[in-house]
Structure formats: structure tokens, C-alpha cells
Enzyme design. Structure first.
Site, PDB file in Angstrom:
ATOM      1  N   TYR A   7      -6.335  -0.866  -6.819  1.00 24.57           N
ATOM      2  CA  TYR A   7      -5.752  -2.117  -6.295  1.00 24.57           C
ATOM      3  C   TYR A   7      -5.062  -1.922  -4.947  1.00 24.57           C
ATOM      4  CZ  TYR A   7      -1.410  -0.943  -9.058  1.00 24.57           C
ATOM      5  OH  TYR A   7      -0.305  -0.371  -9.633  1.00 24.57           O
ATOM      6  N   GLU A   8      -4.769  -3.057  -4.317  1.00 22.35           N
ATOM      7  CA  GLU A   8      -4.283  -3.129  -2.933  1.00 22.35           C
ATOM      8  C   GLU A   8      -5.289  -2.510  -1.955  1.00 22.35           C
ATOM      9  OE1 GLU A   8      -2.035  -5.077  -2.583  1.00 22.35           O
ATOM     10  OE2 GLU A   8      -1.158  -5.066  -4.572  1.00 22.35           O
ATOM     11  N   GLY A   9      -6.558  -2.664  -2.260  1.00 18.28           N
ATOM     12  CA  GLY A   9      -7.628  -2.092  -1.449  1.00 18.28           C
ATOM     13  C   GLY A   9      -8.020  -0.740  -2.014  1.00 18.28           C
ATOM     14  N   ARG A  12       0.822  -1.207   0.000  1.00 18.30           N
ATOM     15  CA  ARG A  12       0.000   0.000   0.000  1.00 18.30           C
ATOM     16  C   ARG A  12       0.860   1.263   0.000  1.00 18.30           C
ATOM     17  NH1 ARG A  12      -4.947  -2.232   3.928  1.00 18.30           N
ATOM     18  NH2 ARG A  12      -6.061  -3.226   2.207  1.00 18.30           N
TER      19      ARG A  12
END
Length: 589
Positions: A436-438, A292
Site C-alpha cells: 500500500y501507498e504505492g 510513504r
């Protein structure tokens, strides 16, 4: 056409004038990380990014990755394999990895700076080793010694790459819904069966082996996120045989076309448990948190290159005359940088970029303190800062980085919309970073629903403590007051939220995104005030040209002009509550 040059002066100014990062060499294990050494590494990294990564970027976007359905193999764009080999041979893959398995053991902060250069020059290519770093972190932290010995040396050297296999066709964020199964075998391994989607670097031709880290459920495990385990599944086994973990196709994407985004089918593939049973999410978050921060840096890196291109364009493009009379009387028109609206777009880019860089490096600096400082209280405080800043770095830098890149394109008019200039690609590449990555909405919920409440609410208290200590060190009374005003605005929003969320959790959900933006503005305000202080101290020193320092001082003034009104807007949005969002019936949309 303008090409990227690593902004080494800006980078070094934040590292050594603002953060005093040379002090990291006093920490155990970082003795070699002196200012002289860090500057030398960054000089070499800039040459590598500019001369090896950058030339492959546009061609990689046009060519993309190619999938062969007969062999299930993926071919990366021309030049990627050679550039990656040069990257690995240069030791860049193991920059911050443990020396026990061949890494250089240098600060995470240094890796963040190098990541920024890679993201500016070729995001698609930089993602392959980027995912490997996450796999390295997870194995180092959670794997049994035997797995570490077998896989870490090759991952750290870059001979192999790693992946992170979470998402499935029926679930993304809600990982409790995954269906991939892990069946225990007599030899202590597991047979992994299931399908994963959106897997970066799941298959490619740049290395001899790919190490997949896969979330799956054991027989009888709880049917929720509490029943997830993490497994290591290599493409090739120790005896050289092919493990049945195959690419089933590539996604056709808006951007990052040189990055192989794969559907992965695990057909009874042999794997090994990482960590304890049913604690896969805990292990995976070691990867996710590092990823992140890296994604936040992607937003920064792309916006930096877009700014450099648009600034060069604005200085050369002739269009109309200045409103106050000709500035280039020997030409038929003035360069567009004379026009206030073009300067508005350039200044928005500049104040975001330099403030974001300081925020990202500040977080990386505390990441190193949290890992290496010999004082437990310092480690604890720095870990609090990293935890609360991680969703902020990921979401704010990618949201505003995308907007900054869009401003670069807009300032260039029709030229920015064409492939003759690289900004249109940077805009397409950067859009995914907000997802992406949350997704950034998930980051906001993580901040509001988790980071504000864990450890008895200690994280926001630490945030205010550290920010106020930095404010107290300022010598500009006006900047002090403006930073204090912003923090008071945030405190007021948090008080309202604390009262309302206890009565209705949807109030927290409605407030999450504007609250994250308000946190971000507060943190960036302290960064800008500190940079202005250091720039003022540097005037006349000869370390950098005075124009460099004056640019910081004036940009800080513009930042505060924007930030104060934006903060009030976000607070008003928070305190407006959920009603206009949640009162509408589904049929009324």
C-alpha cells in the site's frame, strides 16, 4: 514470552550522537525541541506504547473488526476505542501539527520516532491516527481557510479521524481511470458519487466523525490524471445529519485485522473542493509522501519487535551443543545463540534495523530542515534529500523489514510459526507495507523515472554531495574506502542506465528495483560508517555501556561484509538489461 521495550538508547544515539538533532531547537518554531524535552517525550511515548498499545495487539488480531450490514457500522476490537481515546487525550495526535489549530508544533522527526514505537506495538491501531496525519498535512497545505477552521482543530486533537480515498475497483496506481464524480451545487459544495476500496479507517466506532479526502472528477474534466480534483467529505455534516458516505463492507485480510479496511460508497455525499480544480493529485501527494515515510517506519517498527522476541528466544532456548564445546555445562544443551547460523539470522536483523533507523531518522531530520531552516539553500538541499529518500525509505525498509521479520521467525523454528509467539502476526501484518501507498515496484519506478530526472537531475547530485560530505568526516579509512566503493558502484550503474534508458525506456523499468536497492545500500553504508565513528568516540565515556558501543562497531563490520557483495549483485542485475525479462512471449510463461 519477550515483550517489546522501546529501544530508547538506540533511538537517542541516532538522534543526538549521529544527527545532532538537538540543533533543531535553533530553528524558528522549534525552540522547545531541546534534547531534554525530546528525551522526555520519548520516555513517555515508550510507556504509552508498551502499556497501552501493546496489550491490545494480539487480541485485536484474533477478534478483528466487525461489520454490521444493516447499519453500515464497524466495531473495532475490544480495547481499541479506549486505547485510542487515551492516545488522543495525551496529545499524541497533534505532536507535529501546527500550533495554530491546537497542535504541539514539534519536529516531524520526533513524530517519526513515536510512529516507530506505535508500529512495533500495534500497527493496526496506529494506522487510524496515521491516516489522520496525512489529512492534516493536505488540509494545512491546500485547503481554504474556512475548511481549515472547521476541520483541523478536531483532526489535530484526535476527536475526529481522517481517510485517504484513492483506489477504486477498476484502478489502483493508474488514478487517471477513476470514475467517482463530483457535481457542483449552487451553494458551492459538490455531490460526490462513486465507490472507493481499501480505505483504511473508512468507518469505525472510535470517534464521532470521520473526514474523508476523496479523489473525484468534475464534469468536463480531462479523462486522465490531469482531470482529478480532491474533495473533503465528512461522515457527519455541521447540522449533525448523516452524509451519505457509507461503508459497504470490510476486506478480509492476511494481516492488520484490527484495522478497518473498508469499501466506501459515496451516494451523492456533500463535499468541498480542496485546492484548485483538476489539481487533486498535487494535493493528494502531500498526504502520500508523508504516508510513504510512515509506511517505511512500519517495516522498521515490526522488525524491531520481531528482533527483540527472537533475540530473547535465542538466549533462552536450549538446543544441542556449541560446535566448540559446551557453553552451559550445567544444562543438558546450550542456548541456540551459540550456533553460527542462528547468529547469522540475528546479525542480519541487527544490521538492518539499526541502519534503517538511522536512514529513517536522517530523512525526518532533513524534512524538518526543508520546512523550517532560515537559509533557502539549506531548505532546497534538504528537500532534495527528502524527495530522493522517500521512495527508498518506503520500499527498502518494508522489503527488508519483512525479510528481517521472516528471519526472526525462522530463527525460532516451529515456535515462531505458532500464535504462542507474536512473530507470526508481525510477519502477516508487515506484508501489506510492501504494497500500500504505492507498491514497492512503483516506488522504484518513481525513483528511476522521476526523482533522477526532475529539476535537471539535481536530486542525485545532491544525494552524492551529502553522502560524500558525511564520508569525508569519517576517521576510519577502511570505512571511508568501502563507502566510496559503494558510491562508485552506484555511479557506474547510473552511467549505464543513462545511456541505455535514452535508447529504450524499458531498460529503466527493468533496472528500477535493483537500482533502488543499490541506492539504499549506499545510504545505509554511510549511516553505518557514521554510527561506528560515533560509537568509537563514545567508548569509555560512560554515556552508554561500552558493550552498547562495541555492538555498533562490530555490527558495522558485518554490514559492510554483506553490503559490498550485494551491491555488485545489484549492479550486475541492472547491467544485464531487460532481455531475459522482455524477450519472453506471453504464451511462453
Amino acid at each position: 514470552m519477550a515483550s517489546y521495550k522501546a529501544p530508547l538508547n538506540d533511538m537517542n544515539f541516532v538522534l543526538f550522537d549521529v544527527l545532532k538533532a538537538d540543533g533543531l531547537s535553533q530553528l524558528p518554531g522549534f525552540e522547545d525541541a531541546t534534547e531534554e524535552m525530546i528525551r522526555a517525550v520519548l520516555e513517555e511515548a515508550s510507556k504509552f506504547a508498551e502499556n497501552v498499545f501493546q496489550p491490545t495487539n494480539q487480541d485485536g488480531d484474533i477478534e478483528g473488526c466487525q461489520y454490521d450490514p444493516e447499519t453500515h457500522n464497524v466495531t473495532t476490537p475490544k480495547g481499541f476505542k479506549e486505547a485510542y481515546k487515551t492516545f488522543a487525550e495525551g496529545g499524541w495526535s497533534g505532536l507535529s501539527a501546527t500550533t495554530e489549530y491546537g497542535g504541539q508544533g514539534l519536529p516531524h522527526l520526533l513524530k517519526i520516532v513515536v510512529d516507530e514505537m506505535a508500529c512495533s506495538t500495534n500497527l493496526s491501531l496506529g494506522m487510524y491516527p496515521g491516516l489522520s496525519h496525512g489529512a492534516i498535512d493536505a488540509l494545512t497545505e491546500h485547503a481554504e481557510q474556512e475548511l481549515k477552521d472547521k476541520y483541523l482543530p478536531q483532526l489535530i486533537s484526535g476527536e475526529w479521524t481522517g481517510t485517504m480515498c484513492l483506489t477504486e475497483p477498476q484502478c489502483g496506481t493508474d488514478l487517471g481511470l477513476i470514475r467517482t464524480k463530483a457535481e457542483p451545487q449552487a451553494d458551492g459544495s459538490y455531490n460526490i458519487s462513486g465507490t472507493k476500496i481499501w480505505i483504511t479507517g473508512g468507518e469505525h466506532d472510535m470517534v464521532d466523525n470521520i473526514v474523508h479526502l476523496v479523489l473525484a472528477k468534475l464534469p468536463g474534466a480531462p479523462d486522465s490524471s490531469k482531470g482529478i480534483s480532491l474533495f473533503l467529505v465528512p461522515k457527519f455534516l455541521e447540522d449533525g445529519s448523516r452524509n451519505p458516505a457509507f461503508c459497504g463492507g470490510l476486506e478480509h485480510k492476511m494481516g492488520i485485522k484490527g484495522s478497518a479496511t473498508c469499501v466506501m460508497n459515496f451516494e451523492g455525499a456533500k463535499g468541498w473542493l480542496i485546492g484548485k480544480e483538476n489539481e487533486g493529485l498535487k494535493c493528494m501527494f502531500t498526504m502520500m509522501n508523508a504516508a510513504r515515510i510512515m509506511v517505511g517506519v512500519q517495516g522498521l517498527g515490526l522488525a524491531e519487535k520481531a528482533y527483540q522476541i527472537s533475540l530473547g528466544f535465542a538466549k533462552e532456548r536450549l538446543q544441542s551443543r556449541s560446535l566448540t564445546g559446551p557453553k552451559s555445562p550445567d544444562e543438558k544443551a546450550d542456548p541456540i545463540i551459540v550456533h553460527p547460523d542462528v547468529r547469522r539470522m540475528l546479525m542480519q536483523q541487527k544490521v538492518f534495523l539499526e541502519g534503517a533507523r538511522c536512514m529513517a531518522y536522517f530523512t525526518g531530520y532533513h524534512l524538518d530542515l526543508a520546512h523550517k531552516h532560515d537559509d533557502e539553500s539549506v531548505r532546497e538541499e534538504s528537500d532534495d534529500i527528502v524527495q530522493i529518500m522517500t521512495p527508498i525509505i518506503k520500499a527498502y525498509l518494508t522489503d527488508e523489514g519483512f525479510f528481517s521479520t521472516d528471519q526472526a521467525l525462522q530463527s525460532m523454528g516451529g515456535s515462531g510459526f505458532t500464535q504462542d509467539w507474536e512473530v507470526e502476526q508481525l510477519l502477516r501484518d508487515g506484508r501489506i507495507a510492501r504494497i500500500y501507498e504505492g507498491t514497492n515496484g512503483i516506488q522504484a519506478l518513481d525513483l528511476t523515472g522521476r526523482k533522477l530526472t526532475i529539476k535537471g537531475g539535481r536530486l542525485p547530485k545532491t544525494f552524492f554531495k551529502v553522502m560524500n560530505a558525511m564520508i569525508a568526516d569519517l576517521d576510519n579509512a577502511e570505512h571511508q574506502e568501502k563507502c566510496k566503493t559503494l558510491l562508485k558502484t552506484l555511479q557506474g550503474a547510473l552511467m549505464w542506465l543513462g545511456q541505455e534508458a535514452m535508447k529504450d525506456p524499458e531498460q529503466a523499468g527493468a533496472a528500477a528495483t535493483p537500482l533502488l536497492k543499490l541506492f539504499s545500500l549506499c545510504a545505509m553504508s554511510v549511516m553505518w560508517a557514521t554510527m561506528a565513528k560515533k560509537a568509537n568516540e563514545g567508548l569509555g565515556s560512560g554515556k552508554y555501556e561500552d558493550a552498547f558501543y562495541q555492538g555498533k562497531i562490530k555490527a558495522a563490520e558485518h554490514f559492510f561484509r554483506l553490503a559490498l557483495s550485494q551491491a555488485e549483485m545489484h549492479k550486475a542485475d541492472i547491467e544485464a538489461g531487460k532481455s531475459t525479462l522482455m524477450d519472453m512471449a506471453e504464451g511462453e510463461f
